[in-house]
Motif scaffolding. Structure first.
Motif, PDB file in Angstrom:
ATOM      1  N   VAL A  43      50.933  50.860  34.881  1.00 11.27           N
ATOM      2  CA  VAL A  43      52.360  50.206  35.195  1.00 11.27           C
ATOM      3  C   VAL A  43      52.051  48.893  35.658  1.00 11.27           C
ATOM      4  O   VAL A  43      51.858  47.699  35.051  1.00 11.27           O
ATOM      5  N   SER A  44      51.357  49.054  36.675  1.00 10.85           N
ATOM      6  CA  SER A  44      51.251  47.678  37.600  1.00 10.85           C
ATOM      7  C   SER A  44      49.936  46.990  37.203  1.00 10.85           C
ATOM      8  O   SER A  44      50.119  45.310  37.100  1.00 10.85           O
TER       9      SER A  44
ATOM     10  N   GLU B 239      55.730  52.863  30.900  1.00  8.29           N
ATOM     11  CA  GLU B 239      56.670  52.492  31.602  1.00  8.29           C
ATOM     12  C   GLU B 239      57.410  53.603  31.547  1.00  8.29           C
ATOM     13  O   GLU B 239      58.259  54.749  32.759  1.00  8.29           O
TER      14      GLU B 239
ATOM     15  N   GLU C 267      58.288  40.127  34.719  1.00 11.25           N
ATOM     16  CA  GLU C 267      58.297  41.256  33.666  1.00 11.25           C
ATOM     17  C   GLU C 267      56.808  41.354  35.325  1.00 11.25           C
ATOM     18  O   GLU C 267      56.310  42.733  35.740  1.00 11.25           O
TER      19      GLU C 267
ATOM     20  N   ARG D 207      55.569  44.753  38.320  1.00 11.87           N
ATOM     21  CA  ARG D 207      55.372  45.673  37.846  1.00 11.87           C
ATOM     22  C   ARG D 207      54.168  45.645  39.014  1.00 11.87           C
ATOM     23  O   ARG D 207      53.797  46.841  39.605  1.00 11.87           O
TER      24      ARG D 207
END
Lengths: 54, 302
Positions: free
Chosen positions: B262-263, B276, B213, B217
């Motif tokens: 999100v990142s 997301e 993940e 991201r």
């Protein structure tokens, strides 16, 4: 089994109907394309064959 | 005397299943970007020819979708999101799907060549083959870069629409191609983040499955930068007017904000992945707004 056969026939019929509609639509579309091409060629012979200058 | 036992006759697939093979929901964005590419062109095309060109883009996208489903029916069967499609659900035999896809693809390219021009037909053929051979067959099961390179397939429609109207390719449609190409990774990786388990179950090496993940991201954040540049570039280069420029600036700012959120975030157990999902939903709307603004801008200027 008659029920299954009925289902097959019904499905074949609905597919045939859709196919007939699509073929009819295609024939009309080809007619329209031909007319548009002829018209574009007559009005503006030097422009790209598909373009209509506003 | 020989006795014959009655063989069960296979139930022919319903026409709705053929329609489902074409991925109609994906097609809407393809048709819209293709239409906007055509309407943004400086040449006005005869309505019936324009309609036919857009129809061909839709049929070509449908053919690519059908061939994708034909090739990937084993993967689709393993994913909750796709298990109900006609092939994995057993409502259609594989041969029908293959014939339908090949026939539809060939028909769309030939009709495009007849109604518009050979350049548009050629780009349409390349886009179908790219999606099927490069993305579906070659990249999808092999590399997490699948959607980065494969994204080119979905970026062709504005180029095809423009080529159908003008008979050539110019800077603006190439920039629109770049925009959709660079938009694809953050769009799909946002989806992959909240569908990670589905992709993992099917063995598709999507970035969250392979690299985790955190890396995904970061990549979403990084890809948003060139995407934003591609979105603003048509205005910055003087190819569009202020309507597109302001719309692109504002919507890209929102996109960048959502992508940044999100990142930067980390998730724990039971996370609902709302940021997301929000980024994914906005990314779809973003492209619709941007291409719509391009057409409005072009009409206002002319």
């Amino acid at each position: 089994m008659p029920n299954e056969e009925d289902l097959i026939r019904a499905r074949q019929r609905s597919r045939s109907r859709i196919m007939a509609l699509l073929l009819g639509g295609f024939a009309v579309l080809m007619f329209g394309i031909s007319i548009a091409k002829i018209k574009a060629g007559q009005v503006h012979p030097k422009t790209p064959h598909h373009a209509v200058v506003p | 005397m020989t006795t014959t036992t009655a063989q069960p006759i296979a139930l022919p697939a319903d026409w709705r299943d053929f329609l489902a093979l074409t991925k109609p929901r994906v097609m809407t964005l393809v048709v819209f970007t293709g239409l906007c590419g055509m309407l943004a062109a400086p040449v006005q095309i005869a309505p019936v020819l324009g309609f036919t060109a857009i129809l061909c883009i839709a049929l070509g996208a449908g053919a690519a979708g059908a061939l994708n489903q034909w090739y990937e029916s084993d993967l689709d069967a393993k994913m909750k999101r796709t298990a109900g499609r006609p092939l994995p659900a057993g409502r259609m035999d594989r041969q029908s799907a293959l014939h339908f896809g090949v026939g539809l693809g060939a028909f769309s390219v030939i009709l495009m060549g007849l109604a518009a021009n050979m350049l548009a037909a050629g780009i349409l053929a390349v886009s179908i083959l790219f999606y099927v051979l490069v993305y579906t067959v070659w990249l999808k099961r092999r590399t997490p870069q699948n959607i980065v390179i494969g994204g080119a397939a979905g970026a062709f429609p504005p180029l095809i629409g423009w080529a159908a109207a003008t008979g050539h390719v110019a800077a603006l449609p190439v920039l629109l191609f770049s925009l959709v190409f660079l938009w694809t990774p953050p769009h799909f990786w946002a989806l992959a983040l909240f569908m990670k388990s589905d992709y993992a179950a099917a063995g598709v090496p999507m970035l969250p499955v392979v690299a985790g993940e955190r890396a995904t991201r970061t990549q979403i954040g990084l890809y948003t930068i060139p995407m934003a540049i591609a979105a603003i570039a048509p205005w910055a280069l003087g190819l569009t007017g202020v309507i597109y420029g302001l719309t692109a600036s504002l919507t890209t700012l929102i996109f960048a904000g959502l992508a940044l959120q999100v990142s930067l975030r980390t998730t724990g157990a039971g996370d609902t992945m709302r940021p997301e999902k929000r980024l994914f939903a906005w990314s779809v709307l973003y492209l619709f707004i941007l291409f719509g603004a391009l057409v409005v801008d072009r009409w206002v200027i002319s």
